[in-house]
Design a protein around this motif. Structure first.
Motif, PDB file in Angstrom:
ATOM      1  N   LEU A  28       0.827  -1.197   0.000  1.00 62.11           N
ATOM      2  CA  LEU A  28       0.000   0.000   0.000  1.00 62.11           C
ATOM      3  C   LEU A  28       0.870   1.258   0.000  1.00 62.11           C
ATOM      4  CD1 LEU A  28      -2.808   1.222   0.073  1.00 62.11           C
ATOM      5  CD2 LEU A  28      -2.775   1.052   2.576  1.00 62.11           C
ATOM      6  N   ALA A  29       1.990   1.206   0.728  1.00 65.40           N
ATOM      7  CA  ALA A  29       2.908   2.348   0.727  1.00 65.40           C
ATOM      8  C   ALA A  29       3.464   2.597  -0.669  1.00 65.40           C
ATOM      9  CB  ALA A  29       4.042   2.097   1.716  1.00 65.40           C
ATOM     10  N   ALA A  30       3.742   1.516  -1.417  1.00 64.99           N
ATOM     11  CA  ALA A  30       4.224   1.666  -2.788  1.00 64.99           C
ATOM     12  C   ALA A  30       3.177   2.361  -3.657  1.00 64.99           C
ATOM     13  CB  ALA A  30       4.576   0.302  -3.375  1.00 64.99           C
ATOM     14  N   VAL A  31       1.907   1.993  -3.463  1.00 65.93           N
ATOM     15  CA  VAL A  31       0.822   2.653  -4.191  1.00 65.93           C
ATOM     16  C   VAL A  31       0.735   4.125  -3.771  1.00 65.93           C
ATOM     17  CG1 VAL A  31      -1.672   2.721  -4.559  1.00 65.93           C
ATOM     18  CG2 VAL A  31      -0.477   0.527  -4.487  1.00 65.93           C
ATOM     19  N   GLY A  32       0.931   4.394  -2.493  1.00 67.91           N
ATOM     20  CA  GLY A  32       0.841   5.764  -1.998  1.00 67.91           C
ATOM     21  C   GLY A  32       1.907   6.680  -2.559  1.00 67.91           C
ATOM     22  N   THR A  33       3.072   6.140  -2.886  1.00 65.83           N
ATOM     23  CA  THR A  33       4.149   6.961  -3.454  1.00 65.83           C
ATOM     24  C   THR A  33       4.153   6.941  -4.980  1.00 65.83           C
ATOM     25  OG1 THR A  33       5.677   5.083  -3.301  1.00 65.83           O
ATOM     26  CG2 THR A  33       5.638   6.636  -1.451  1.00 65.83           C
ATOM     27  N   SER A  34       3.253   6.194  -5.595  1.00 63.86           N
ATOM     28  CA  SER A  34       3.236   6.087  -7.060  1.00 63.86           C
ATOM     29  C   SER A  34       2.981   7.405  -7.786  1.00 63.86           C
ATOM     30  CB  SER A  34       2.215   5.034  -7.499  1.00 63.86           C
ATOM     31  OG  SER A  34       0.910   5.388  -7.087  1.00 63.86           O
ATOM     32  N   PRO A  35       2.214   8.363  -7.217  1.00 64.97           N
ATOM     33  CA  PRO A  35       2.063   9.634  -7.937  1.00 64.97           C
ATOM     34  C   PRO A  35       3.397  10.316  -8.222  1.00 64.97           C
ATOM     35  CG  PRO A  35       0.402   9.469  -6.225  1.00 64.97           C
ATOM     36  CD  PRO A  35       1.325   8.309  -6.036  1.00 64.97           C
ATOM     37  N   GLN A  36       4.357  10.152  -7.334  1.00 62.74           N
ATOM     38  CA  GLN A  36       5.673  10.730  -7.577  1.00 62.74           C
ATOM     39  C   GLN A  36       6.317  10.098  -8.800  1.00 62.74           C
ATOM     40  OE1 GLN A  36       8.691  10.061  -4.514  1.00 62.74           O
ATOM     41  NE2 GLN A  36       9.409  12.141  -4.783  1.00 62.74           N
ATOM     42  N   VAL A  37       6.195   8.775  -8.920  1.00 58.53           N
ATOM     43  CA  VAL A  37       6.769   8.084 -10.079  1.00 58.53           C
ATOM     44  C   VAL A  37       6.103   8.553 -11.360  1.00 58.53           C
ATOM     45  CG1 VAL A  37       7.118   5.829 -11.151  1.00 58.53           C
ATOM     46  CG2 VAL A  37       7.351   6.082  -8.675  1.00 58.53           C
ATOM     47  N   VAL A  38       4.769   8.724 -11.335  1.00 58.83           N
ATOM     48  CA  VAL A  38       4.039   9.178 -12.519  1.00 58.83           C
ATOM     49  C   VAL A  38       4.527  10.549 -12.960  1.00 58.83           C
ATOM     50  CG1 VAL A  38       1.773   9.863 -13.396  1.00 58.83           C
ATOM     51  CG2 VAL A  38       1.998   7.800 -11.994  1.00 58.83           C
ATOM     52  N   VAL A  39       4.691  11.465 -12.012  1.00 54.83           N
ATOM     53  CA  VAL A  39       5.151  12.819 -12.347  1.00 54.83           C
ATOM     54  C   VAL A  39       6.576  12.771 -12.898  1.00 54.83           C
ATOM     55  CG1 VAL A  39       5.711  15.098 -11.406  1.00 54.83           C
ATOM     56  CG2 VAL A  39       3.633  13.925 -10.686  1.00 54.83           C
ATOM     57  N   LEU A  40       7.434  11.958 -12.303  1.00 65.61           N
ATOM     58  CA  LEU A  40       8.819  11.866 -12.766  1.00 65.61           C
ATOM     59  C   LEU A  40       8.889  11.389 -14.212  1.00 65.61           C
ATOM     60  CD1 LEU A  40      10.605  10.322  -9.650  1.00 65.61           C
ATOM     61  CD2 LEU A  40      10.933  12.611 -10.584  1.00 65.61           C
ATOM     62  N   LEU A  41       8.081  10.385 -14.535  1.00 69.55           N
ATOM     63  CA  LEU A  41       8.145   9.811 -15.879  1.00 69.55           C
ATOM     64  C   LEU A  41       7.404  10.673 -16.897  1.00 69.55           C
ATOM     65  CD1 LEU A  41       7.653   6.010 -15.093  1.00 69.55           C
ATOM     66  CD2 LEU A  41       9.775   7.289 -15.387  1.00 69.55           C
ATOM     67  N   ALA A  42       6.262  11.222 -16.503  1.00 69.42           N
ATOM     68  CA  ALA A  42       5.450  11.987 -17.454  1.00 69.42           C
ATOM     69  C   ALA A  42       5.999  13.393 -17.680  1.00 69.42           C
ATOM     70  CB  ALA A  42       4.009  12.077 -16.955  1.00 69.42           C
ATOM     71  N   GLY A  43       6.805  13.889 -16.739  1.00 71.99           N
ATOM     72  CA  GLY A  43       7.269  15.273 -16.853  1.00 71.99           C
ATOM     73  C   GLY A  43       8.441  15.477 -17.780  1.00 71.99           C
ATOM     74  N   GLY A  44       8.987  14.395 -18.330  1.00 73.31           N
ATOM     75  CA  GLY A  44      10.180  14.519 -19.161  1.00 73.31           C
ATOM     76  C   GLY A  44       9.988  15.429 -20.364  1.00 73.31           C
ATOM     77  N   ARG A  45       8.845  15.343 -21.017  1.00 74.88           N
ATOM     78  CA  ARG A  45       8.599  16.144 -22.211  1.00 74.88           C
ATOM     79  C   ARG A  45       8.445  17.638 -21.900  1.00 74.88           C
ATOM     80  NH1 ARG A  45       7.349  13.602 -26.898  1.00 74.88           N
ATOM     81  NH2 ARG A  45       7.105  11.337 -26.828  1.00 74.88           N
ATOM     82  N   LEU A  46       8.217  17.966 -20.664  1.00 78.61           N
ATOM     83  CA  LEU A  46       7.982  19.369 -20.306  1.00 78.61           C
ATOM     84  C   LEU A  46       9.252  20.105 -19.928  1.00 78.61           C
ATOM     85  CD1 LEU A  46       4.780  18.883 -18.115  1.00 78.61           C
ATOM     86  CD2 LEU A  46       4.910  19.367 -20.559  1.00 78.61           C
ATOM     87  N   VAL A  47      10.336  19.355 -19.651  1.00 81.52           N
ATOM     88  CA  VAL A  47      11.556  20.001 -19.177  1.00 81.52           C
ATOM     89  C   VAL A  47      12.115  20.949 -20.223  1.00 81.52           C
ATOM     90  CG1 VAL A  47      13.911  19.645 -18.360  1.00 81.52           C
ATOM     91  CG2 VAL A  47      12.089  18.087 -17.635  1.00 81.52           C
ATOM     92  N   GLY A  48      12.317  20.446 -21.450  1.00 89.78           N
ATOM     93  CA  GLY A  48      12.901  21.272 -22.506  1.00 89.78           C
ATOM     94  C   GLY A  48      12.110  22.537 -22.785  1.00 89.78           C
TER      95      GLY A  48
END
Length: 519
Positions: free
Chosen positions: A318-338
């Motif tokens: 459950l803790a892994a699920v609770g921290t998953s939003p951080q993983v989503v932001v890390l992976l999805a935010g790559g296109r926005l950096v540039g």
């Protein structure tokens, strides 16, 4: 060839620089594999530690060093190998490091004791010190256009974040059907992929881009001893029930090595780290932002684990699920950096993202005890800021250095983050130990004990946020200095680099010939 839009008028992109990111796909694949190894190796090992402890009959201290030996070797040797790479070639040092990584991983098959595994982890840390800083330096060197440089650094950092995200899940599945050694053997094909990609896609270093003065071995060893002491001493002191004599000896040796290192780099003819280069605004601001981010991210990761699993009693899944939003932001935010960096500029992107990371830690410290929604907000803020600052702070440091110092610059970026993260975890652990008596894993939780634990998390979160905020303030002041029109002092024989602006991407990218003339 027309001038690049991100370079000052009159500057032209080198003829052999790829005009598009896709033109360097083979090289980027190899460099991305290096970052994938670093993140995946650490995350899968953490999952396997209980299994390793049972099978090797490890003590608590021994199991701690299975994890810690890698970090100590990695953090202590980055400056040395950064200096060596700037002289003999970044590509050459990286290829040797990848070969060492493959050998160390294969040696896992023969491990039968905890001590042997610790030795393997030390070798793996040495390999990481030879490869990780070089991957940033080589990615930066591939392109002359700053936008492409940021995008390239984003690509390779994304590979690492993928490893960090999928590591625990993959590790848990593998352990269900195979021995734990398989997890570390996975480094072999990753090292092979990196070796082929870098050897095929990255040209050997040109002599004009290398330094030709001797390596300051004495300074490098003093620096390694200082970093080792900073990472090991807190464990020795905090781990003792009383202020043991060994703890004070470790403190004294660390201070002595640190003083010796400062004296050495100030007096040596060819110091391992040139303090005049560290005084450059882009360099010092980038290092301050990276240290602030490293401290906040490591502290946040540690404190969230304590909050979810100990204060609230969540099971690991459950803790892994609770921290998953951080993983989503890390992976999805790559296109926005540039696009973000292109819009606001390198300097402004660095301090805005660093402030975002620190804000997440403030939200956690002040409000996390009131419900998961505040933990969620904190995770998203930290992930969004970390996604940007990890790229732009490194790019800022490398932009501010001559071309023959890029490996050392990358090593300094990683060292600042590694040290700050170690300090954060040590400080947070000490605060929790001071507020909560007994072991948090075995002693039953009572209402007063839980309240004290929540207070400790609040104080630790806000305290770390305050330190990180100071580092961000230092970075912002140094970045403003780089915007000032006044010239700054440079090493003897150098010319002043054109200042960058905060409202547009840093444009002071010199050609290799110009940078070599300044060295």
């Amino acid at each position: 060839m027309p001038p690049s839009p991100s370079l000052p008028r009159g500057r032209r992109v080198a003829a052999d620089a790829p005009p598009r990111l896709s033109d360097a796909s083979i090289a980027l694949a190899g460099l991305s594999a290096v970052f994938l190894f670093e993140m995946l190796d650490t995350s899968v090992l953490n999952v396997a530690l209980p299994t390793i402890g049972r099978e090797l009959d490890s003590s608590t201290t021994g199991l701690q060093w299975v994890s810690g030996a890698y970090a100590v070797a990695f953090g202590a040797l980055m400056l040395l190998f950064g200096a060596v790479a700037d002289r003999v070639g970044r590509r050459r040092v990286m290829l040797v490091g990848l070969a060492l990584l493959a050998v160390a991983s294969l040696a896992t098959v023969a491990v039968t004791t905890t001590e042997q595994l610790i030795a393997v982890r030390v070798l793996t840390g040495v390999a990481a010190a030879m490869t990780t800083p070089g991957s940033m330096a080589l990615a930066f060197r591939l392109f002359d256009d700053e936008g492409l440089r940021v995008r390239a650094l984003t690509v390779i950092s994304t590979a690492g974040l993928v490893g960090l995200a999928v590591g625990p899940t993959v590790g848990g599945f593998v352990l269900a059907i195979a021995p734990w050694q398989v997890l570390l053997l996975a480094d072999v094909p990753i090292a092979a992929l990196a070796f082929v990609g870098i050897r095929s896609g990255v040209a050997p270093d040109a002599p004009a881009g290398l330094r030709h003065d001797p390596v300051d071995v004495g300074g490098a060893l003093l620096g390694a001893a200082t970093v080792t002491g900073l990472l090991v001493t807190p464990t020795v002191v905090v781990g003792a029930t009383t202020a043991s004599s060994w703890g004070w000896v470790a403190v004294a040796l660390t201070v002595a090595c640190g003083v010796g290192f400062v004296v050495r780099v100030r007096t040596a003819r060819h110091p391992v780290v040139d303090l005049r280069l560290l005084a450059r605004p882009l360099v010092s601001s980038g290092l301050a932002f990276k240290a602030a981010s490293g401290l906040a991210v490591a502290g946040m990761s540690y404190l969230v684990t304590l909050q979810l699993q100990f204060a609230w009693g969540w099971p690991p899944a459950l803790a892994a699920v609770g921290t998953s939003p951080q993983v989503v932001v890390l992976l999805a935010g790559g296109r926005l950096v540039g696009p973000f960096v292109q819009r606001v500029g390198l300097s402004r992107a660095a301090w805005v993202s660093a402030v975002t990371v620190v804000s997440g830690l403030v939200v956690f410290g002040a409000l996390s005890r009131h419900g998961y929604v505040w933990v969620l907000v904190a995770l998203v803020l930290v992930a969004a800021g970390m996604r940007v600052v990890g790229v732009v702070a490194g790019a800022s440091v490398l932009t501010g250095l001559p071309v023959d110092r890029t490996s050392m610059g990358a090593a300094l970026v990683d060292t600042s983050s590694e040290l700050a993260g170690g300090v954060a975890i040590t400080a947070a652990g000490t605060i929790v130990a001071a507020f909560v008596t007994g072991s948090i894993t075995t002693v039953p939780w009572t209402a007063p004990r839980l309240s004290g634990f929540e207070d400790a998390l609040t104080i630790a979160g806000l305290g770390l946020a305050a330190v990180a905020a100071v580092l961000v303030a230092v970075g912002m002041l140094r970045a403003r200095t780089s915007d000032a029109p006044a010239s700054t002092a440079t090493p003897a024989g150098s010319t002043t680099r054109a200042p960058s602006t905060a409202s547009a991407p840093s444009t002071a990218i010199a050609t290799p010939a110009e940078e070599s003339s300044r060295a």
